[in-house]
Write a protein that holds these residues in place. Structure first.
Motif, PDB file in Angstrom:
ATOM      1  N   ILE A 124       0.826  -1.209   0.000  1.00 48.70           N
ATOM      2  CA  ILE A 124       0.000   0.000   0.000  1.00 48.70           C
ATOM      3  C   ILE A 124       0.859   1.258   0.000  1.00 48.70           C
ATOM      4  CG2 ILE A 124      -1.618   1.359   1.365  1.00 48.70           C
ATOM      5  CD1 ILE A 124      -2.981  -1.189   2.217  1.00 48.70           C
ATOM      6  N   SER A 125       1.823   1.331   0.906  1.00 49.42           N
ATOM      7  CA  SER A 125       2.677   2.517   0.992  1.00 49.42           C
ATOM      8  C   SER A 125       3.515   2.675  -0.272  1.00 49.42           C
ATOM      9  CB  SER A 125       3.579   2.410   2.219  1.00 49.42           C
ATOM     10  OG  SER A 125       4.408   3.545   2.328  1.00 49.42           O
ATOM     11  N   PHE A 126       4.039   1.572  -0.775  1.00 52.31           N
ATOM     12  CA  PHE A 126       4.854   1.594  -1.990  1.00 52.31           C
ATOM     13  C   PHE A 126       4.044   2.129  -3.168  1.00 52.31           C
ATOM     14  CE2 PHE A 126       6.511  -0.972  -5.698  1.00 52.31           C
ATOM     15  CZ  PHE A 126       7.659  -0.219  -5.886  1.00 52.31           C
ATOM     16  N   ASP A 127       2.856   1.601  -3.346  1.00 55.59           N
ATOM     17  CA  ASP A 127       2.013   2.029  -4.457  1.00 55.59           C
ATOM     18  C   ASP A 127       1.655   3.516  -4.332  1.00 55.59           C
ATOM     19  OD1 ASP A 127       2.085  -0.577  -5.384  1.00 55.59           O
ATOM     20  OD2 ASP A 127       0.166  -1.120  -4.442  1.00 55.59           O
ATOM     21  N   SER A 128       1.388   3.952  -3.103  1.00 56.18           N
ATOM     22  CA  SER A 128       1.007   5.347  -2.897  1.00 56.18           C
ATOM     23  C   SER A 128       2.161   6.289  -3.198  1.00 56.18           C
ATOM     24  CB  SER A 128       0.522   5.549  -1.457  1.00 56.18           C
ATOM     25  OG  SER A 128       0.170   6.901  -1.233  1.00 56.18           O
ATOM     26  N   THR A 129       3.341   5.999  -2.682  1.00 60.64           N
ATOM     27  CA  THR A 129       4.460   6.902  -2.927  1.00 60.64           C
ATOM     28  C   THR A 129       4.858   6.914  -4.401  1.00 60.64           C
ATOM     29  OG1 THR A 129       6.033   5.177  -2.246  1.00 60.64           O
ATOM     30  CG2 THR A 129       5.359   6.768  -0.586  1.00 60.64           C
ATOM     31  N   ARG A 130       4.685   5.800  -5.083  1.00 54.84           N
ATOM     32  CA  ARG A 130       4.943   5.793  -6.529  1.00 54.84           C
ATOM     33  C   ARG A 130       3.953   6.705  -7.255  1.00 54.84           C
ATOM     34  NH1 ARG A 130       7.647   2.096 -10.260  1.00 54.84           N
ATOM     35  NH2 ARG A 130       5.808   0.808 -10.517  1.00 54.84           N
ATOM     36  N   ARG A 131       2.701   6.689  -6.835  1.00 56.70           N
ATOM     37  CA  ARG A 131       1.719   7.577  -7.453  1.00 56.70           C
ATOM     38  C   ARG A 131       2.070   9.040  -7.187  1.00 56.70           C
ATOM     39  NH1 ARG A 131      -1.997   3.534  -5.572  1.00 56.70           N
ATOM     40  NH2 ARG A 131      -2.469   4.771  -3.712  1.00 56.70           N
ATOM     41  N   LEU A 132       2.434   9.341  -5.933  1.00 56.32           N
ATOM     42  CA  LEU A 132       2.778  10.718  -5.600  1.00 56.32           C
ATOM     43  C   LEU A 132       4.036  11.166  -6.334  1.00 56.32           C
ATOM     44  CD1 LEU A 132       2.063  10.930  -1.760  1.00 56.32           C
ATOM     45  CD2 LEU A 132       0.574  11.542  -3.662  1.00 56.32           C
ATOM     46  N   ARG A 133       4.989  10.269  -6.458  1.00 52.55           N
ATOM     47  CA  ARG A 133       6.226  10.603  -7.170  1.00 52.55           C
ATOM     48  C   ARG A 133       5.944  10.939  -8.630  1.00 52.55           C
ATOM     49  NH1 ARG A 133      10.025  13.366  -8.231  1.00 52.55           N
ATOM     50  NH2 ARG A 133      11.897  12.556  -9.228  1.00 52.55           N
ATOM     51  N   ALA A 134       5.044  10.206  -9.232  1.00 51.08           N
ATOM     52  CA  ALA A 134       4.692  10.463 -10.635  1.00 51.08           C
ATOM     53  C   ALA A 134       4.103  11.857 -10.810  1.00 51.08           C
ATOM     54  CB  ALA A 134       3.710   9.405 -11.125  1.00 51.08           C
ATOM     55  N   ARG A 135       3.524  12.398  -9.717  1.00 50.57           N
ATOM     56  CA  ARG A 135       2.959  13.745  -9.768  1.00 50.57           C
ATOM     57  C   ARG A 135       3.893  14.780  -9.144  1.00 50.57           C
ATOM     58  NH1 ARG A 135      -1.972  10.692  -8.347  1.00 50.57           N
ATOM     59  NH2 ARG A 135      -1.708  11.222  -6.139  1.00 50.57           N
ATOM     60  N   GLY A 136       5.094  14.343  -8.758  1.00 54.00           N
ATOM     61  CA  GLY A 136       6.058  15.266  -8.169  1.00 54.00           C
ATOM     62  C   GLY A 136       5.691  15.746  -6.792  1.00 54.00           C
ATOM     63  N   GLU A 137       4.971  14.918  -6.030  1.00 52.68           N
ATOM     64  CA  GLU A 137       4.432  15.365  -4.743  1.00 52.68           C
ATOM     65  C   GLU A 137       5.147  14.804  -3.514  1.00 52.68           C
ATOM     66  OE1 GLU A 137       0.210  15.175  -4.110  1.00 52.68           O
ATOM     67  OE2 GLU A 137      -0.210  15.209  -6.248  1.00 52.68           O
ATOM     68  N   THR A 138       6.217  14.078  -3.686  1.00 55.47           N
ATOM     69  CA  THR A 138       6.744  13.359  -2.525  1.00 55.47           C
ATOM     70  C   THR A 138       7.258  14.294  -1.423  1.00 55.47           C
ATOM     71  OG1 THR A 138       8.594  12.935  -4.020  1.00 55.47           O
ATOM     72  CG2 THR A 138       7.238  11.073  -3.429  1.00 55.47           C
ATOM     73  N   GLY A 139       8.365  15.005  -1.633  1.00 59.06           N
ATOM     74  CA  GLY A 139       8.871  15.924  -0.607  1.00 59.06           C
ATOM     75  C   GLY A 139       9.675  15.227   0.467  1.00 59.06           C
ATOM     76  N   LEU A 140       9.360  13.979   0.742  1.00 61.65           N
ATOM     77  CA  LEU A 140      10.080  13.116   1.673  1.00 61.65           C
ATOM     78  C   LEU A 140      10.605  11.945   0.854  1.00 61.65           C
ATOM     79  CD1 LEU A 140      10.644  12.294   4.736  1.00 61.65           C
ATOM     80  CD2 LEU A 140       8.480  11.025   4.597  1.00 61.65           C
TER      81      LEU A 140
ATOM     82  N   VAL B 213      11.980   7.856  -4.505  1.00 56.35           N
ATOM     83  CA  VAL B 213      11.293   6.597  -4.200  1.00 56.35           C
ATOM     84  C   VAL B 213      12.154   5.454  -4.740  1.00 56.35           C
ATOM     85  CG1 VAL B 213       9.215   5.210  -4.507  1.00 56.35           C
ATOM     86  CG2 VAL B 213       9.019   7.702  -4.320  1.00 56.35           C
ATOM     87  N   GLN B 214      12.650   4.635  -3.816  1.00 54.26           N
ATOM     88  CA  GLN B 214      13.544   3.536  -4.164  1.00 54.26           C
ATOM     89  C   GLN B 214      12.926   2.202  -3.771  1.00 54.26           C
ATOM     90  OE1 GLN B 214      17.092   4.374  -1.905  1.00 54.26           O
ATOM     91  NE2 GLN B 214      17.724   6.068  -3.219  1.00 54.26           N
ATOM     92  N   TRP B 215      13.332   1.164  -4.468  1.00 53.93           N
ATOM     93  CA  TRP B 215      12.982  -0.201  -4.098  1.00 53.93           C
ATOM     94  C   TRP B 215      14.156  -1.101  -4.450  1.00 53.93           C
ATOM     95  CZ3 TRP B 215      10.512   2.816  -7.719  1.00 53.93           C
ATOM     96  CH2 TRP B 215      10.637   2.460  -9.062  1.00 53.93           C
ATOM     97  N   GLY B 216      13.989  -2.398  -4.249  1.00 51.90           N
ATOM     98  CA  GLY B 216      15.084  -3.330  -4.449  1.00 51.90           C
ATOM     99  C   GLY B 216      15.450  -4.048  -3.169  1.00 51.90           C
ATOM    100  N   ALA B 217      14.521  -4.034  -2.203  1.00 49.36           N
ATOM    101  CA  ALA B 217      14.772  -4.635  -0.899  1.00 49.36           C
ATOM    102  C   ALA B 217      13.510  -5.344  -0.410  1.00 49.36           C
ATOM    103  CB  ALA B 217      15.192  -3.569   0.107  1.00 49.36           C
ATOM    104  N   CYS B 218      13.713  -6.340   0.460  1.00 48.12           N
ATOM    105  CA  CYS B 218      12.612  -7.181   0.950  1.00 48.12           C
ATOM    106  C   CYS B 218      12.661  -7.293   2.466  1.00 48.12           C
ATOM    107  CB  CYS B 218      12.715  -8.594   0.372  1.00 48.12           C
ATOM    108  SG  CYS B 218      12.807  -8.693  -1.407  1.00 48.12           S
ATOM    109  N   LYS B 219      11.493  -7.532   3.062  1.00 44.54           N
ATOM    110  CA  LYS B 219      11.395  -7.722   4.508  1.00 44.54           C
ATOM    111  C   LYS B 219      10.532  -8.936   4.830  1.00 44.54           C
ATOM    112  CE  LYS B 219       9.493  -6.384   8.801  1.00 44.54           C
ATOM    113  NZ  LYS B 219       8.682  -5.316   9.397  1.00 44.54           N
ATOM    114  N   VAL B 220      10.936  -9.663   5.878  1.00 46.72           N
ATOM    115  CA  VAL B 220      10.161 -10.794   6.364  1.00 46.72           C
ATOM    116  C   VAL B 220      10.052 -10.687   7.881  1.00 46.72           C
ATOM    117  CG1 VAL B 220      12.185 -12.299   6.590  1.00 46.72           C
ATOM    118  CG2 VAL B 220       9.910 -13.318   6.318  1.00 46.72           C
ATOM    119  N   VAL B 221       8.914 -11.079   8.422  1.00 41.31           N
ATOM    120  CA  VAL B 221       8.727 -11.141   9.876  1.00 41.31           C
ATOM    121  C   VAL B 221       8.937 -12.587  10.304  1.00 41.31           C
ATOM    122  CG1 VAL B 221       7.093 -10.891  11.777  1.00 41.31           C
ATOM    123  CG2 VAL B 221       7.152  -9.181   9.950  1.00 41.31           C
ATOM    124  N   PHE B 222       9.906 -12.808  11.208  1.00 44.07           N
ATOM    125  CA  PHE B 222      10.208 -14.179  11.616  1.00 44.07           C
ATOM    126  C   PHE B 222       9.530 -14.572  12.916  1.00 44.07           C
ATOM    127  CE2 PHE B 222      13.237 -17.488  13.316  1.00 44.07           C
ATOM    128  CZ  PHE B 222      12.805 -18.486  12.464  1.00 44.07           C
TER     129      PHE B 222
END
Length: 555
Positions: A257-273, A301-310
């Motif tokens: 959810i967060s990834f998809d949202s920040t990608r949308r905001l980035r496409a509109r130049g709205e990130t700021g963070l 907005v970067q990706w290329g990393a993964c997380k798992v809860v053990f």
């Protein structure tokens, strides 16, 4: 003056990128903005200071009054900081961004002092909602009233038409009322969920407490908000983070959810963070395919990393230990992820060139994760993989040295120590706590240690993290000299962990985390010099300006 560490950082990355940065830094063009009359902690060393910053476009072009003034032209904007303290932008390498931002407008139960107040707040929040709308938020803490677990019977009578799913502040446990249980399809016949717990009373009926993987049953019933709703929440979270001096966050989440949202905001130049996303490890193939199509993002907005809860959490008694819990000997915690899956997923993602981080809190969980990462590194061969472990809360003594030996980053959250320290001894006793929240030992071992918040489990405000790391005074005021004070770190060490180490943890150390020519112009102006005030008053400092990419985003 540029320190040796800065020069080494500037030389990092590709030869072309390093050459471009050095050429930029040694240029003679006028700067766009000159920040003068400042007390700048550059991050290049505990005592390395300067007094001016020159910015061109989104980069730092010069530091030091002499160098900056030499590049002031007719169109240069001059900002007199009037002696204010300046630091690199803080990087928070562990947040649950959309969840936390959503909670900014949800009812808070965190400081409910007793069951009566807890119920009253839920009743008031339910009355304010339309009939049938889910009541979420919460961040409740049963240890504030002695540890008695809440039960659906507490709240059923005050929420007859409102489904309630309020979360404990560690994000590992929900309290549901009877209506919410019914809507989620949870009753006495619902089978246990692998990696989760449906708590039941002696008669076998659900109490309303749902832990870890079992929460998915509830989340499906609640449903997903629209993209527009999520983006609005993300904008609120961005504004809040910037107001606290945070310039990059690492959402470490089990959904997109967060990834998809920040990608949308980035496409509109709205990130700021700035964002560096850690996406679900089990879906590593989808991320590898995305990288093949689009690369790994940009500086925003970067990706290329993964997380798992053990494993789970200490507060929920689901963190995995070798020995049973002192206050519940029938359990020693759970494994949220099967160890075989853990190994296979990490091995596959690592082989595909993805960075991997794993949530591990209990001492057994930390050992299994470290063992798994060691086995994968041997099998896949040497490379700059930067494995991370999130939380690293409770360890056997032998585990501390393994982080440096294996080149694994310890991603820790100092506020958890002063929060959990109020009651942790009841869970696991004093002996196991000697190597718990071992920030000092990890830093002194030479390991890479990045510090963050786990927002909303803790405030995103980095000052609360600095205070916890440096002073280690528990929130109940019972440890004025520090809780296990040998694990305190110095202010410079903590700030290093919040800036350069945060950048290193995300492969960004050649462009973030320092105030130096060629680096991104991400820095924060404060009303107090952290090194000149009583360390116990750190949390009173205020952000005056937050600059990200050369643009003032707050203040």
């Amino acid at each position: 003056m540029i320190g040796r560490r800065t020069l080494l950082a500037l030389a990092g990355g590709t030869a072309a990128a390093a050459a471009a940065r050095l050429a930029f830094a040694s240029g003679t063009d006028t700067v766009d903005t000159a920040y003068l009359n400042a007390k700048v902690w550059t991050g290049a060393g505990p005592a390395i200071r300067t007094d001016a910053i020159g910015v061109t476009a989104d980069r730092i072009a010069a530091v030091g009054a002499e160098a900056v003034r030499a590049r002031i032209g007719k169109r240069t904007r001059i900002v007199d900081l009037d002696g204010a303290f300046v630091t690199p932008g803080f990087i928070d390498p562990h947040v649950h961004f959309v969840k936390a931002a959503t909670m900014l407008s949800q009812p808070s139960l965190r400081d409910a002092a007793d069951p009566r107040e807890f119920v009253q707040r839920i009743a008031a929040a339910a009355r304010a909602l339309p009939k049938g709308q889910w009541l979420e938020g919460g961040n409740w803490d049963q240890d504030r009233w002695g540890g008695e677990m809440p039960n659906r019977s507490w709240i059923d009578s005050v929420t007859p038409d409102t489904p309630v799913a309020v979360i404990r502040y560690d994000l590992h446990m929900l309290l549901l009322n009877s209506l919410a249980l019914r809507l989620a399809g949870i009753d006495r016949n619902t089978p246990d969920v692998p990696g989760g717990v449906i708590e039941r009373d002696p008669a076998g009926e659900p109490t309303g407490i749902i832990k870890d993987a079992a929460k998915d049953l509830v989340l499906r019933a609640i449903g997903t908000p629209t993209d527009d709703q999520i983006d609005a929440v993300t904008r609120q979270g961005i504004a809040h983070a910037l107001s606290k001096g945070v310039t990059q966050v690492h959402p470490t989440e089990l959904e997109t959810i967060s990834f998809d949202s920040t990608r949308r905001l980035r496409a509109r130049g709205e990130t700021g963070l700035r964002f560096r996303h850690y996406l679900p490890l089990k879906d590593w193939e989808a991320q590898a395919a995305l990288i093949a199509r689009e690369g790994r993002g940009d500086t925003w907005v970067q990706w290329g990393a993964c997380k798992v809860v053990f494993d789970g959490s200490l507060g929920s008694r689901t963190a995995r230990f070798y020995e049973p819990y002192a206050d519940e000997p029938s359990t020693r915690g759970i494994l949220v992820t099967d160890p075989a899956d853990l190994h296979d997923w990490i091995a596959s993602a690592d082989k595909a060139g993805l960075q991997v981080t794993a949530h591990a809190i209990g001492d057994e969980a930390n050992d299994v994760v470290l063992d798994t990462m060691a086995a994968v590194a041997r099998a896949n061969g040497a490379r700059d993989r930067r494995f991370r472990v999130e939380h690293v809360q409770h360890m056997k003594p032998h585990a501390i040295a393994r982080f440096r030996q294996q080149g694994i980053i310890a991603s820790v959250q100092p506020y958890h120590a002063v929060d959990d320290g109020r009651w942790a001894v009841r869970r696991i006793g004093e002996e196991r706590l000697k190597t718990s929240f071992a920030f000092g030992s990890l830093v002194r071992s030479g390991a890479h240690v990045c510090m963050g918040s786990d927002w909303p489990v803790a405030p995103i405000d980095p000052l609360t993290g600095l205070d916890a790391a440096v002073n280690r005074e528990t929130l109940d005021g019972k440890n004025p000299q520090g809780w296990y004070p040998e694990q305190r770190v110095t202010l410079a060490e903590a700030m290093h962990s919040y800036t350069q180490e945060g950048a290193y943890a995300g492969f960004n150390e050649t462009q973030m985390g320092l105030i130096a020519p060629g680096f991104l112009a991400d820095f924060v102006v404060w009303d107090s010099d952290f090194f000149a005030i009583d360390p116990h008053s750190l949390t009173r400092a205020k952000v005056l300006r937050t600059i990200v990419g050369g643009v003032q985003r707050f203040g």
